[in-house]
Design a protein around this motif. Structure first.
Motif, PDB file in Angstrom:
ATOM      1  N   MET A   1       0.842  -1.176   0.000  1.00 48.24           N
ATOM      2  CA  MET A   1       0.000   0.000   0.000  1.00 48.24           C
ATOM      3  C   MET A   1       0.888   1.239   0.000  1.00 48.24           C
ATOM      4  N   ASP A   2       0.572   2.165  -0.869  1.00 44.41           N
ATOM      5  CA  ASP A   2       1.303   3.429  -0.944  1.00 44.41           C
ATOM      6  C   ASP A   2       0.413   4.558  -0.445  1.00 44.41           C
ATOM      7  N   ALA A   3       1.037   5.532   0.208  1.00 40.49           N
ATOM      8  CA  ALA A   3       0.305   6.707   0.666  1.00 40.49           C
ATOM      9  C   ALA A   3      -0.182   7.510  -0.533  1.00 40.49           C
ATOM     10  N   ARG A   4      -1.325   8.144  -0.366  1.00 40.41           N
ATOM     11  CA  ARG A   4      -1.880   8.988  -1.433  1.00 40.41           C
ATOM     12  C   ARG A   4      -1.052  10.241  -1.653  1.00 40.41           C
TER      13      ARG A   4
ATOM     14  N   ASN B   1       2.609  12.547  -0.241  1.00 37.28           N
ATOM     15  CA  ASN B   1       3.808  12.697   0.560  1.00 37.28           C
ATOM     16  C   ASN B   1       3.772  14.135   1.069  1.00 37.28           C
TER      17      ASN B   1
ATOM     18  N   ASN C   1      -3.162  10.890   8.671  1.00 36.51           N
ATOM     19  CA  ASN C   1      -2.731   9.575   8.197  1.00 36.51           C
ATOM     20  C   ASN C   1      -3.839   8.807   7.487  1.00 36.51           C
TER      21      ASN C   1
ATOM     22  N   THR D   1      -4.875  10.154   3.888  1.00 37.42           N
ATOM     23  CA  THR D   1      -3.897   9.871   2.836  1.00 37.42           C
ATOM     24  C   THR D   1      -3.436   8.416   2.825  1.00 37.42           C
ATOM     25  N   ARG D   2      -4.070   7.597   3.625  1.00 36.39           N
ATOM     26  CA  ARG D   2      -3.771   6.155   3.689  1.00 36.39           C
ATOM     27  C   ARG D   2      -2.281   5.873   3.897  1.00 36.39           C
ATOM     28  N   GLN D   3      -1.756   6.467   4.953  1.00 39.12           N
ATOM     29  CA  GLN D   3      -0.356   6.220   5.277  1.00 39.12           C
ATOM     30  C   GLN D   3      -0.196   4.758   5.688  1.00 39.12           C
ATOM     31  N   PRO D   4       0.755   4.055   5.109  1.00 38.29           N
ATOM     32  CA  PRO D   4       0.917   2.624   5.398  1.00 38.29           C
ATOM     33  C   PRO D   4       1.490   2.379   6.796  1.00 38.29           C
TER      34      PRO D   4
ATOM     35  N   ASN E   1       6.154  -0.603   9.100  1.00 37.70           N
ATOM     36  CA  ASN E   1       7.601  -0.417   8.986  1.00 37.70           C
ATOM     37  C   ASN E   1       8.179   0.563   9.986  1.00 37.70           C
TER      38      ASN E   1
END
Length: 157
Positions: A1-4, A6, A141, A144-147, A150
């Motif tokens: 999944m990538d953030a929408r 940055n 978060n 913007t769908r922050q993953p 990690n």
């Protein structure tokens, strides 16, 4: 999944975010106990469904020595016997402060009075600011769908 998005890619927003996040770091130095801060961060993030914040605060709490049992029971704190009365008061205030749209009264007088029995004015101020700050970060978060997954303890501090 990538953030929408940055956030740091836009210079003006990146600058604002840097100042905004410094407020969160300043809270770490408040007289509100560190364990309480992490428990509240977890509960607010659970309610809002912020995976990135759950990842961060679970790992930060564990790195600070918080037990797995307490971390796993934050979502069911009312039925758990592993939290102090002060922590329970903070978690209750955090829940009502997060769910303000669900209740016309916001934080009830009873919840406020319970928290005020366990925390002085400076600690209460830090608690209110922490709940508000976390709700804002959760929204940044989530929108913007922050993953998640990690985060490394200390990464943002």
């Amino acid at each position: 999944m990538d953030a929408r998005l940055n956030y740091l890619a836009a210079p003006a927003v990146g600058k604002a975010l840097k100042h905004f996040m410094s407020a969160g770091r300043a809270l770490k130095d408040s007289p509100l106990p560190a364990a309480t801060q992490e428990l509240v961060a977890l509960r607010v993030s659970q309610i809002n469904g912020c995976a990135a914040c759950l990842d961060m605060h679970t790992k930060e709490a564990a790195a600070a020595g918080e037990s797995v049992v307490r971390l796993n029971l934050v979502a069911a704190w009312r039925e758990a016997t592993v939290f102090t009365e002060a922590e329970r008061a903070a978690l209750e205030l955090a829940e009502e402060g997060t769910r303000v749209a669900d209740a016309s009264q916001g934080v009830s007088d009873a919840v406020w009075e319970h928290a005020a029995k366990h925390y002085d004015e400076e600690q209460l101020t830090a608690l209110v600011f922490l709940v508000s700050f976390l709700n804002a970060v959760n929204r940044l978060n989530i929108i913007t769908r922050q993953p998640a997954g990690n985060y490394e303890p200390g990464q943002f501090h």
